[in-house]
Design an enzyme around this catalytic site. Structure first.
Site, mmCIF file in Angstrom:
data_model
loop_
_atom_site.group_PDB
_atom_site.id
_atom_site.type_symbol
_atom_site.label_atom_id
_atom_site.label_comp_id
_atom_site.label_asym_id
_atom_site.label_seq_id
_atom_site.Cartn_x
_atom_site.Cartn_y
_atom_site.Cartn_z
ATOM 1 N N PHE A 129 -19.613 13.431 9.975
ATOM 2 C CA PHE A 129 -18.953 14.494 10.722
ATOM 3 C C PHE A 129 -19.774 15.763 10.583
ATOM 4 O O PHE A 129 -20.044 16.216 9.468
ATOM 5 C CB PHE A 129 -17.531 14.734 10.207
ATOM 6 N N ASP A 233 -30.291 9.980 26.995
ATOM 7 C CA ASP A 233 -29.137 10.428 27.786
ATOM 8 C C ASP A 233 -28.864 11.897 27.477
ATOM 9 O O ASP A 233 -27.745 12.290 27.143
ATOM 10 C CB ASP A 233 -27.916 9.572 27.451
#
Length: 329
Positions: A129, A233
């Site tokens: 995270f 991407d």
């Protein structure tokens, strides 16, 4: 790809990247019957994740493909994405890409920890995270760090990747090739053109696109092309920054390819002059860059056409027609 939302990710965790090869070790192993009713995400966090208790689980949204949650524990926070309908292969591809980018020691990416199937169907990925800051960070730093990743991430196998992955929800074929033009033509453009033909019966774009693929060789004349590790991407939703301002990229569709192909999503990435100036200081611009730029954009327009419909067809067709005129094809 635009719909492949860069899910708000990810403060540092503890498992070293040496764990990464085990991401696929349970790839096809069924869960033991005793574990069928248990939560594999919780199990991993409370064992290999070094936590003794989970203090909070909060939803942090998701795109049209995956759901995302933050797991807070006494050992730090984890970012978990789940998909209830797709097996582990999609997340395995993402994890291997994140691991490859991390190993370059260049730009910040969330470290992947675990991929697996959900007992009720679908799959999950657990990763670091990272506490995001209020902006996407400094464009110059982003350009330099991305170029450093391209410079450091090389492959002796050629162009491709060890696994196939996805661009959005579209399969992305990464079979190794020693020839970039062949790889890009076959596994990027022709693959998308065939999807358009199968899905829409669009023989016009298919036939013209095939003509372009057969004629595009001169666009690569006098260009040195090395297999560079690409995010694959890179649009604005997949670019963020750590709370300290350090650029972060996530949700990759990695493969080894021509570094210029990284700019194929530039039409919705927000790259400015400062980004490109910093990038080309590390990876010098090669002759004909401007002439090749739209060729790499074409792949993503075709993918958007196949995923979201005819709104993107005219953009793809315009690029194809322009190249056919330029190449007298």
């Amino acid at each position: 790809m635009v719909a492949h939302v860069g899910l708000i990710s990810l403060t540092s965790c503890f498992s070293p990247l040496s764990r990464l090869p085990r991401l696929s070790s349970t790839k096809h192993k069924p869960f033991a019957m005793a574990a069928m009713n248990e939560d594999p995400v919780r199990q991993w966090i409370l064992s290999e994740g070094k936590a003794t208790k989970i203090t909070n689980i909060s939803s942090i949204g998701g795109g049209c493909i995956n759901l995302a949650n933050r797991y807070d524990t006494d050992a730090g926070s984890f970012f978990v994405k789940t998909n209830r309908s797709i097996g582990p292969s999609m997340f395995e591809g993402e994890a291997l890409g994140l691991g490859a980018m991390y190993e370059t020691g260049s730009i910040r990416v969330p470290k992947p920890f675990k991929v697996g199937p959900l007992p009720t169907g679908g799959s999950y990925i657990i990763m670091e995270f990272i506490e995001f800051g209020p902006s996407r960070g400094n464009q110059s730093v982003l350009g330099r760090k991305l170029a450093e990743m391209h410079k450091a991430g090389k492959s002796e196998k050629g162009f491709g990747f060890d696994v196939n992955n996805t661009i959005g929800s579209t399969p992305q074929m990464n079979t190794w090739s020693s020839d970039w033009s062949q790889f890009y033509g076959e596994h990027r453009l022709v693959y998308q053109l065939k999807l358009a033909l199968d899905q829409y019966g669009d023989s016009t774009i298919y036939e013209k696109g095939q003509r372009l693929v057969k004629s595009m060789g001169p666009l690569f004349d006098n260009v040195v092309i090395e297999p560079c590790l690409l995010h694959g991407d890179l649009w604005s939703g997949n670019i963020s920054s750590h709370k300290n301002g350090e650029p972060v990229i996530l949700d990759p569709a990695c493969y080894y390819g021509h570094n210029e192909a990284e700019f194929g999503m530039s039409w919705c990435a927000g790259f400015g002059g400062a980004f490109y100036n910093a990038y080309f200081e590390v990876m010098p611009k090669q002759p004909g860059f401007e002439k090749r730029r739209d060729l790499y954009i074409l792949y993503h327009y075709l993918n958007h056409y196949n995923l979201f419909g005819s709104g993107y067809r005219s953009s793809a067709m315009s690029i194809i027609d322009d190249y056919l005129r330029m190449l007298n094809a």
